[in-house]
Design a protein around this motif. Sequence first.
Motif, PDB file in Angstrom:
ATOM      1  N   ARG A 179       0.794  -1.234  -0.209  1.00 25.50           N
ATOM      2  CA  ARG A 179       0.098  -0.130   0.002  1.00 25.50           C
ATOM      3  C   ARG A 179       0.976   1.303  -0.154  1.00 25.50           C
ATOM      4  O   ARG A 179       1.317   1.730   0.902  1.00 25.50           O
ATOM      5  N   VAL A 180       1.160   1.641  -1.055  1.00 18.78           N
ATOM      6  CA  VAL A 180       1.894   2.616  -1.379  1.00 18.78           C
ATOM      7  C   VAL A 180       1.535   3.953  -2.202  1.00 18.78           C
ATOM      8  O   VAL A 180       0.928   3.613  -3.364  1.00 18.78           O
ATOM      9  N   LEU A 181       1.788   4.911  -1.846  1.00 18.21           N
ATOM     10  CA  LEU A 181       1.444   6.512  -2.704  1.00 18.21           C
ATOM     11  C   LEU A 181       2.924   6.722  -3.429  1.00 18.21           C
ATOM     12  O   LEU A 181       4.062   6.997  -2.683  1.00 18.21           O
ATOM     13  N   LEU A 211       5.414   6.368  -0.434  1.00 16.71           N
ATOM     14  CA  LEU A 211       5.254   6.350   1.274  1.00 16.71           C
ATOM     15  C   LEU A 211       4.627   4.988   1.218  1.00 16.71           C
ATOM     16  O   LEU A 211       3.250   4.909   0.736  1.00 16.71           O
ATOM     17  N   GLN A 212       4.861   4.144   2.090  1.00 19.78           N
ATOM     18  CA  GLN A 212       4.150   3.202   2.162  1.00 19.78           C
ATOM     19  C   GLN A 212       3.626   3.065   3.679  1.00 19.78           C
ATOM     20  O   GLN A 212       4.199   3.396   4.863  1.00 19.78           O
ATOM     21  N   LEU A 213       2.407   2.549   3.791  1.00 23.99           N
ATOM     22  CA  LEU A 213       1.741   2.480   5.175  1.00 23.99           C
ATOM     23  C   LEU A 213       1.254   0.949   5.384  1.00 23.99           C
ATOM     24  O   LEU A 213       0.774   0.289   4.465  1.00 23.99           O
ATOM     25  N   GLY A 228      12.245   4.069  -0.998  1.00 21.25           N
ATOM     26  CA  GLY A 228      13.326   4.583  -2.377  1.00 21.25           C
ATOM     27  C   GLY A 228      13.964   3.304  -3.258  1.00 21.25           C
ATOM     28  O   GLY A 228      14.755   2.307  -2.411  1.00 21.25           O
ATOM     29  N   LEU A 229      13.660   3.336  -4.428  1.00 19.03           N
ATOM     30  CA  LEU A 229      13.916   2.100  -5.110  1.00 19.03           C
ATOM     31  C   LEU A 229      14.682   2.535  -6.339  1.00 19.03           C
ATOM     32  O   LEU A 229      14.478   3.709  -6.804  1.00 19.03           O
ATOM     33  N   ASP A 230      15.533   1.625  -7.097  1.00 21.92           N
ATOM     34  CA  ASP A 230      16.279   1.928  -8.148  1.00 21.92           C
ATOM     35  C   ASP A 230      15.331   1.528  -9.559  1.00 21.92           C
ATOM     36  O   ASP A 230      15.853   1.210 -10.369  1.00 21.92           O
ATOM     37  N   ILE A 231      14.091   1.616  -9.313  1.00 21.33           N
ATOM     38  CA  ILE A 231      13.237   1.227 -10.416  1.00 21.33           C
ATOM     39  C   ILE A 231      13.529   1.645 -11.839  1.00 21.33           C
ATOM     40  O   ILE A 231      13.568   0.900 -12.587  1.00 21.33           O
ATOM     41  N   PRO A 232      13.660   3.050 -11.877  1.00 17.59           N
ATOM     42  CA  PRO A 232      13.855   3.595 -13.332  1.00 17.59           C
ATOM     43  C   PRO A 232      15.087   3.103 -13.828  1.00 17.59           C
ATOM     44  O   PRO A 232      15.149   2.943 -15.147  1.00 17.59           O
TER      45      PRO A 232
HETATM   46  O1  GTQ Z   1       8.057  -3.146  -0.400  1.00 19.33           O
HETATM   47  O2  GTQ Z   1       8.750  -4.256  -1.684  1.00 19.33           O
HETATM   48  O3  GTQ Z   1       7.322   1.172  -2.883  1.00 19.33           O
HETATM   49  O4  GTQ Z   1       8.216  -3.862  -4.288  1.00 19.33           O
HETATM   50  C1  GTQ Z   1       7.547  -0.401  -4.380  1.00 19.33           C
HETATM   51  C2  GTQ Z   1       7.839  -1.612  -4.712  1.00 19.33           C
HETATM   52  C3  GTQ Z   1       7.780  -0.992  -2.146  1.00 19.33           C
HETATM   53  C4  GTQ Z   1       8.365  -3.238  -1.514  1.00 19.33           C
HETATM   54  C5  GTQ Z   1       7.713  -0.145  -3.250  1.00 19.33           C
HETATM   55  C6  GTQ Z   1       8.108  -2.763  -3.680  1.00 19.33           C
HETATM   56  C7  GTQ Z   1       7.959  -2.304  -2.508  1.00 19.33           C
END
Ligand code: GTQ
Length: 347
Positions: A72-74, A95-97, A163-167
């Motif tokens: 659950r992330v915005l 932001l994760q809840l 924070g992720l290196d997704i892009p």
């Molecule tokens: O908690 O594994 O915000 O996989 C985006 C991708 C969190 C996570 C994110 C993800 C996760």
Amino acid sequence: MPQPATEPSADRREFYDRLGRHHLSPLWLSLATLVPRQPASGCRPAIWRYPELRSLLLEAGGLVSVEEAERRVLVLENPAFGGQSRITTSLYAGLQLVLPGERARGHRHTQSALRFVLEGTGAYTAVDGERATMHPGDFIITPSWQWHDHGNDTDDPVVWLDGLDIPLVQALDAGFAEPMHAVEQAVTRPAGDSLARFGANLLPVDHRPRGLASPVFSYPYDRTREALETLGRNGEPDPCHGHKMRFVNPVTGGFAMPTIGTFMQLLPRGFETKPYRSTDATVFTPVEGEGRTHVGAAVLEWRARDVFVVPSWATVRHQAASDAVLFSFSDRPVQQATGLFREERLP
Ligand code: GTQ
């Protein structure tokens, strides 16, 4: 570099159209964009204020279950990159809840993740059979391809910045992901094990690194804060950075994560940093204090738990109204490993 300013003539237009049908394009029309004189992604300075973020996130909590969402992330999207799930050109932030009693199902992916805890004490992230208990200000790593699940057995919501290196991984087209069969991984090591093993200026005598990320996967804020406090008492702040430290992989001395550099800096009350710029666009979240940051012509007024972003090569000046501690992250390790990183202290 020359930039064709006028509309192409009819014969050129016809030629370009024909090139397109062969999957070709004329470089002379795009050279200046492809090889800019300086970074020119369009990434903009921006700030997200925590009270607003928090209330929207709690609203999401009432609308979407964690089972349905999986996470659950915005997602914090740079205003220049709407719909692209990126806060800078190379990095993702969200932001994760996790609400009381919830479990975010385990999975793994090649993208590396950091968690920076904003609110709530006692929830956990499990990595490699060990649960890291979260406190505000803790920096926690989920290394590439490691199983991870999150849970909250406390009575209060927990909120953290992802924070992720997704892009970056998208650009390299090297993304893999896998769900875990069980909701959560088995706990095989007691809490605090990795910190004792790797985070006490000691390493197990025959330690062989298993990956590129730091084996200290949780950096508790109380230790970081204590170090900054001592540094603040013992010496003068750097003119451009205040008292700024980077999180380190104790095995290599390098950054804690291979693709994301993480930093914590103390700005004493009333301190104003001198102008500085660097090629690593940076995401900041203040842990304590308040102040403002000039980013080029923009002024961002911040308080604890806001999130703001400074684009590549934008001139930065921080002003701390009270003692302030800023956490930040960027793609600096990648730029340094590839010889691309530049920084400049401006007169
Ligand atoms: O908690 O594994 O915000 O996989 C985006 C991708 C969190 C996570 C994110 C993800 C996760």
